[in-house]
Design an enzyme around this catalytic site. Structure first.
Site, PDB file in Angstrom:
ATOM      1  N   GLN A 289       0.837  -1.200   0.000  1.00  0.00           N
ATOM      2  CA  GLN A 289       0.000   0.000   0.000  1.00  0.00           C
ATOM      3  C   GLN A 289       0.870   1.248   0.000  1.00  0.00           C
ATOM      4  OE1 GLN A 289      -3.721   1.075   2.679  1.00  0.00           O
ATOM      5  NE2 GLN A 289      -1.850   1.617   3.752  1.00  0.00           N
ATOM      6  N   HIS A 402       6.020 -11.222  -1.404  1.00  0.00           N
ATOM      7  CA  HIS A 402       5.535  -9.870  -1.143  1.00  0.00           C
ATOM      8  C   HIS A 402       6.522  -9.127  -0.242  1.00  0.00           C
ATOM      9  CE1 HIS A 402       2.590  -6.763  -1.353  1.00  0.00           C
ATOM     10  NE2 HIS A 402       2.375  -6.736  -0.050  1.00  0.00           N
TER      11      HIS A 402
END
Length: 422
Positions: A289, A402
């Site tokens: 994000q 990730h």
């Protein structure tokens, strides 16, 4: 632009072979992929992977293995059966030519019956992946209106020193301010004690990350600011949005990220008025994000000198939601509860799709990508990156999901910001 293919395997990895295995722990056959070309290729090269297969018991083995190649969203590309003969205590090697010719990221799977021995991503011509923008006709007006509305909100900046986090060379403060709609956002900031003007490194945060701060004296010649979007980080105790990514999906005007993207800009507003800040040298970084927020900073606020997003979130929603379960499932569930069709949901999301914002970026960009990322797949990273027209470069971490290899990424970012200081 720079194409970077570093040899940056983490120290914890001691083998020349990397396995991404979903097989049962007691399954005797094991498969791993030989490290070659960092598992992404540029034409005129053709992708070719070498798979090593062994029997963990050391016994001889003959097996018929299925080799399956699909796109990253599971469209079949190639499937074949290969017979391997493994001598006692030995290994067998298979050369797999996936036969891909179109730019993109792909998935190689090796299976013994219904047991997955290997599942991994590889790429071909990532900078030629095309995902056309799908912004609505009023896209620019939408964000211009949001910025104008933000400008009417009195920021009411406050700084509260945090003695327990402060050091000899920098003091740490909790910075708070009002953003769009009157929401309060906060974050820690480390400011050098010595009088002067200092470059600024803003670090935007990942989804739901708890409050944290850099070491007070780790970089005494920089200001570090770590802001959180509304309802996140220090503001979790005031969160009124529930699951942020799904909140307000019924309309672009109510969707969570309209306010959150303005929080990105408000953080830059705060830095810009800070007496110790060198206004010409404001840099932004972030992962997931936070990577999306760093790209938003470059797109909606041209006061940043350079940005370093990594594994960025919120890009290429129609393709993204065909690849991942999260955040697709909660967003689709919220859209259905609001009575939205898929088309209406994607229309809302198009205002917040990073690929629709990236052409507005004017500053240099360094992007980090995890080739095996199941959360923000590399396809979605490049859908926006490939539309950036300012100077840009990327690095792909072939073994990582990730995340990035911070032992490589952090000094790379420091050098990138140094090269782009004014």
């Amino acid at each position: 632009m720079h194409l970077i293919k570093p040899n940056m395997i983490a120290a914890a990895i001691s083998s020349l072979f990397i396995a991404f295995s979903a097989s049962a722990a007691d399954h005797p056959l094991k498969a791993s992929a030989l490290v070659d070309s960092d598992w992404w290729w540029l034409a005129p090269q053709s992708p070719s992977l070498t798979v090593e297969v062994s029997d963990s018991t050391g016994a001889a083995c003959n097996a018929d293995l299925r080799i399956v190649v699909t796109t990253d969203n599971y469209v079949p590309v190639k499937e074949e059966t290969r017979t391997v003969a493994i001598a006692p205590g030995d290994t067998a090697r298979l050369t797999v030519n996936p036969g891909v010719t179109a730019p993109g990221f792909y998935r190689l799977s090796v299976l013994d019956g219904d047991k997955s021995l290997l599942s991994m991503n590889f790429g071909f011509e990532p900078e030629n992946i095309v995902s056309l923008p799908d912004s609505r006709p009023d896209f620019d007006r939408f964000w211009s209106d949001a910025l104008e509305e933000l400008a009417t909100v009195e920021p009411c900046y406050t700084l509260e020193e945090v003695d327990s986090l402060s050091g000899d060379k920098r003091k740490v403060y909790l910075a708070s301010m009002k953003s769009l709609g009157g929401d309060t956002i906060s974050g820690y900031i480390a400011i050098p004690v010595k009088e002067g003007k200092y470059p600024v490194h803003i670090i935007y945060n990942g989804y739901g990350v708890d409050p944290w701060c850099v070491g007070a004296d780790d970089a005494p010649d920089w200001i570090h600011f770590i802001p959180f979007a509304r309802g996140q980080g220090y503001g979790k105790k005031y969160n009124k949005y529930g699951d942020w990514v799904a909140y307000g999906i019924a309309s672009p005007a109510t969707y969570y990220y309209r306010g959150a993207f303005m929080d990105v800009v408000r953080a830059i507003d705060f830095i810009y008025q800070l007496p110790q800040a060198d206004r010409d040298n404001i840099f932004a970084e972030g992962g997931s994000q936070g990577g999306a927020f760093a790209l938003v900073a470059g797109a909606l606020d041209h006061r940043v000198a350079a940005i370093a997003p990594y594994i960025p979130f919120l890009s290429d929603f129609p393709d993204y939601f065909n690849i991942v379960h999260w955040p697709a499932e909660p967003v689709k569930k919220a859209a259905a509860e609001a009575g939205l069709s898929d088309e209406e949901m994607y229309n809302t999301l198009s205002y917040f799709d990073i690929k629709n914002l990236t052409r507005r970026i004017q500053c240099p960009v360094l992007m980090g990508v995890g080739l095996q990322d199941p959360v923000c797949p590399p396809h979605t990273n490049f859908s926006g990156y490939n539309l950036i027209t300012s100077p840009k470069e990327f690095v792909i971490y072939r073994d990582l999901g990730h995340t990035v290899d911070y032992s490589d990424w952090n000094p790379r970012v420091a050098d990138f910001f140094k090269r782009n200081r004014h």
